[in-house]
Motif scaffolding. Structure first.
Motif, mmCIF file in Angstrom:
data_model
loop_
_atom_site.group_PDB
_atom_site.id
_atom_site.type_symbol
_atom_site.label_atom_id
_atom_site.label_comp_id
_atom_site.label_asym_id
_atom_site.label_seq_id
_atom_site.Cartn_x
_atom_site.Cartn_y
_atom_site.Cartn_z
ATOM 1 N N TRP A 155 -16.215 -41.728 34.084
ATOM 2 C CA TRP A 155 -16.900 -40.907 33.080
ATOM 3 C C TRP A 155 -16.163 -39.584 32.856
ATOM 4 O O TRP A 155 -15.946 -39.175 31.705
ATOM 5 N N ALA A 156 -15.752 -38.930 33.944
ATOM 6 C CA ALA A 156 -15.036 -37.659 33.824
ATOM 7 C C ALA A 156 -13.721 -37.836 33.072
ATOM 8 O O ALA A 156 -13.367 -37.028 32.198
ATOM 9 N N VAL A 157 -12.995 -38.914 33.382
ATOM 10 C CA VAL A 157 -11.723 -39.182 32.701
ATOM 11 C C VAL A 157 -11.953 -39.441 31.214
ATOM 12 O O VAL A 157 -11.234 -38.910 30.346
ATOM 13 N N VAL A 158 -12.962 -40.237 30.906
ATOM 14 C CA VAL A 158 -13.231 -40.597 29.514
ATOM 15 C C VAL A 158 -13.714 -39.378 28.721
ATOM 16 O O VAL A 158 -13.377 -39.229 27.534
ATOM 17 N N VAL A 159 -14.488 -38.502 29.341
ATOM 18 C CA VAL A 159 -14.928 -37.277 28.659
ATOM 19 C C VAL A 159 -13.721 -36.424 28.286
ATOM 20 O O VAL A 159 -13.650 -35.858 27.183
ATOM 21 N N VAL A 160 -12.750 -36.330 29.193
ATOM 22 C CA VAL A 160 -11.520 -35.582 28.892
ATOM 23 C C VAL A 160 -10.769 -36.247 27.741
ATOM 24 O O VAL A 160 -10.272 -35.579 26.829
ATOM 25 N N ILE A 161 -10.704 -37.579 27.762
ATOM 26 C CA ILE A 161 -10.026 -38.301 26.682
ATOM 27 C C ILE A 161 -10.705 -38.018 25.339
ATOM 28 O O ILE A 161 -10.038 -37.792 24.324
ATOM 29 N N ALA A 162 -12.041 -38.003 25.350
ATOM 30 C CA ALA A 162 -12.786 -37.793 24.108
ATOM 31 C C ALA A 162 -12.608 -36.389 23.554
ATOM 32 O O ALA A 162 -12.588 -36.190 22.331
ATOM 33 N N SER A 163 -12.481 -35.410 24.431
ATOM 34 C CA SER A 163 -12.480 -34.016 23.986
ATOM 35 C C SER A 163 -11.098 -33.374 23.919
ATOM 36 O O SER A 163 -10.912 -32.371 23.229
ATOM 37 N N ARG A 164 -10.115 -33.957 24.625
ATOM 38 C CA ARG A 164 -8.826 -33.286 24.750
ATOM 39 C C ARG A 164 -7.629 -34.079 24.246
ATOM 40 O O ARG A 164 -6.503 -33.609 24.343
ATOM 41 N N THR A 165 -7.853 -35.281 23.744
ATOM 42 C CA THR A 165 -6.709 -36.112 23.334
ATOM 43 C C THR A 165 -6.798 -36.474 21.858
ATOM 44 O O THR A 165 -7.868 -36.392 21.232
ATOM 45 N N ARG A 166 -5.661 -36.888 21.319
ATOM 46 C CA ARG A 166 -5.608 -37.332 19.926
ATOM 47 C C ARG A 166 -6.516 -38.534 19.711
ATOM 48 O O ARG A 166 -7.207 -38.627 18.682
ATOM 49 N N PHE A 167 -6.519 -39.464 20.685
ATOM 50 C CA PHE A 167 -7.367 -40.656 20.563
ATOM 51 C C PHE A 167 -8.830 -40.254 20.374
ATOM 52 O O PHE A 167 -9.519 -40.769 19.482
ATOM 53 N N GLY A 168 -9.334 -39.340 21.209
ATOM 54 C CA GLY A 168 -10.716 -38.916 21.107
ATOM 55 C C GLY A 168 -11.020 -38.249 19.774
ATOM 56 O O GLY A 168 -12.050 -38.533 19.138
ATOM 57 N N ARG A 169 -10.134 -37.365 19.321
ATOM 58 C CA ARG A 169 -10.358 -36.674 18.048
ATOM 59 C C ARG A 169 -10.356 -37.660 16.883
ATOM 60 O O ARG A 169 -11.142 -37.531 15.938
ATOM 61 N N TYR A 170 -9.480 -38.657 16.955
ATOM 62 C CA TYR A 170 -9.432 -39.656 15.893
ATOM 63 C C TYR A 170 -10.702 -40.513 15.855
ATOM 64 O O TYR A 170 -11.132 -40.953 14.788
ATOM 65 N N MET A 171 -11.310 -40.771 17.007
ATOM 66 C CA MET A 171 -12.551 -41.535 17.016
ATOM 67 C C MET A 171 -13.648 -40.811 16.241
ATOM 68 O O MET A 171 -14.376 -41.412 15.450
ATOM 69 N N TYR A 172 -13.759 -39.507 16.463
ATOM 70 C CA TYR A 172 -14.742 -38.716 15.722
ATOM 71 C C TYR A 172 -14.407 -38.687 14.234
ATOM 72 O O TYR A 172 -15.298 -38.788 13.376
ATOM 73 N N LEU A 173 -13.118 -38.553 13.929
ATOM 74 C CA LEU A 173 -12.701 -38.460 12.533
ATOM 75 C C LEU A 173 -12.959 -39.766 11.792
ATOM 76 O O LEU A 173 -13.466 -39.771 10.658
ATOM 77 N N ILE A 174 -12.639 -40.894 12.431
ATOM 78 C CA ILE A 174 -12.872 -42.193 11.800
ATOM 79 C C ILE A 174 -14.368 -42.435 11.612
ATOM 80 O O ILE A 174 -14.811 -42.918 10.562
#
Length: 299
Positions: A155-174
């Motif tokens: 969960w901690a790793v995935v939260v970082v991915i969602a908030s700090r990586t291009r992949f996470g930002r693109y998920m919100y954008l899409i």
């Protein structure tokens, strides 16, 4: 969640005990891991109904590899890879076939379940590897089963991915608007496939940990994850219309569902009545999230 804690503590003497909270954390571990990848899929405005089937097939392959190959603990990355490949199948059919994700994953749910039941021959199979169960039922942290510990790490790793990586930002954008994302130069098709692959990888890891926790893989493995995972993600605050929420909220949703399950069991509520309660909870959560969304919740 606080309301449920107070209610069940007053309703039954066996709820508010350290032993029971340890049991709840163990039960919530698999659900949390399975929900994390599914959260990204819903966050981008799609849905994955095959999570439970991936866990079932991953569990069937886990006991097969443990019993018939020398992989041992390397079974964990092997089944995670299998989950990623199953997610790749989902994502590829969804994006390149231009078929709604609901239909695609409903179909692969049946396919993956059928393959798993064929491997298991419709019966529970135990694994034969000394010490393997400790990855799930051991306690690196006192009173916290390892399966819950690994789930929190994920969960901690995935939260970082969602908030700090291009992949996470693109998920919100899409999820916020696919047309806008394409106009902004986001490779939407590729990142949609990535989301389904991540969902499959995490479901595969959850499958191995579930097998280690139970000591076997059986036909019922993962059957409750379809409703529970969607319930936990939506109750946690990730909108089915996409673009709102994230894995940081999914933890709360998982805890709510796990506490609800545990409390109702301790109160002696029948399994069928529990299904009614959880179904109503999902409907209520969707109605609430729809007020915050911009479009229809049907995907």
């Amino acid at each position: 969640m606080l309301f449920l804690l107070v209610f069940f503590s007053l309703a039954t003497d066996s709820f508010a005990t350290l032993r029971n909270f340890t049991a709840i954390s163990g039960q919530a571990g698999t659900l949390l891991i399975a929900c994390l990848g599914g959260t990204f899929v819903i966050l981008m405005g799609s849905i994955d109904l095959s999570v439970g089937a991936v866990v079932l097939l991953g569990g069937a392959m886990s006991v097969t590899l443990l019993n018939h190959t020398p992989l041992g603990f390397a079974t964990i990355p092997a089944v995670a890879l299998l989950g990623g490949l199953l997610g790749l199948v989902n994502g590829t059919i969804y994006t390149w076939g231009r078929i709604p994700s609901f239909i695609v994953t409903l179909g692969t749910l049946s396919v993956f379940s059928g393959l798993a039941l064929t491997i298991l021959d419709g019966r529970a199979i135990q694994f034969d590897l000394d010490g393997f169960e400790t990855i799930a039922i051991g306690q690196l942290v006192p009173h916290l089963p390892n399966i819950a510990f690994w789930a929190l790490v994920a969960w901690a790793v995935v939260v970082v991915i969602a908030s700090r990586t291009r992949f996470g930002r693109y998920m919100y954008l899409i999820g916020g608007g696919e047309t806008v994302a394409r106009t902004a130069g986001v490779p939407v098709t590729r990142y949609k496939i990535y989301a389904f692959m991540l969902s499959g990888v995490l479901a595969g890891i959850g499958a191995v940990l579930s097998v280690a926790r139970l000591g076997a893989a059986g036909p019922s493995l993962g059957t409750d994850l379809l409703l529970n995972s969607l319930a936990a993600i939506v109750v946690g605050g990730t909108s089915l219309s996409g673009g709102i929420g994230g894995p940081h909220r999914t933890l709360i949703g998982v805890l709510i569902i796990a506490i609800l399950d545990n409390g109702l069991n301790l109160m002696g509520v029948s399994q069928y009545s529990q299904m009614v309660v959880k179904g109503l909870v999902v409907i209520a959560a969707v109605l609430v999230s729809r007020d915050r969304s911009r479009t229809t919740v049907v995907k």
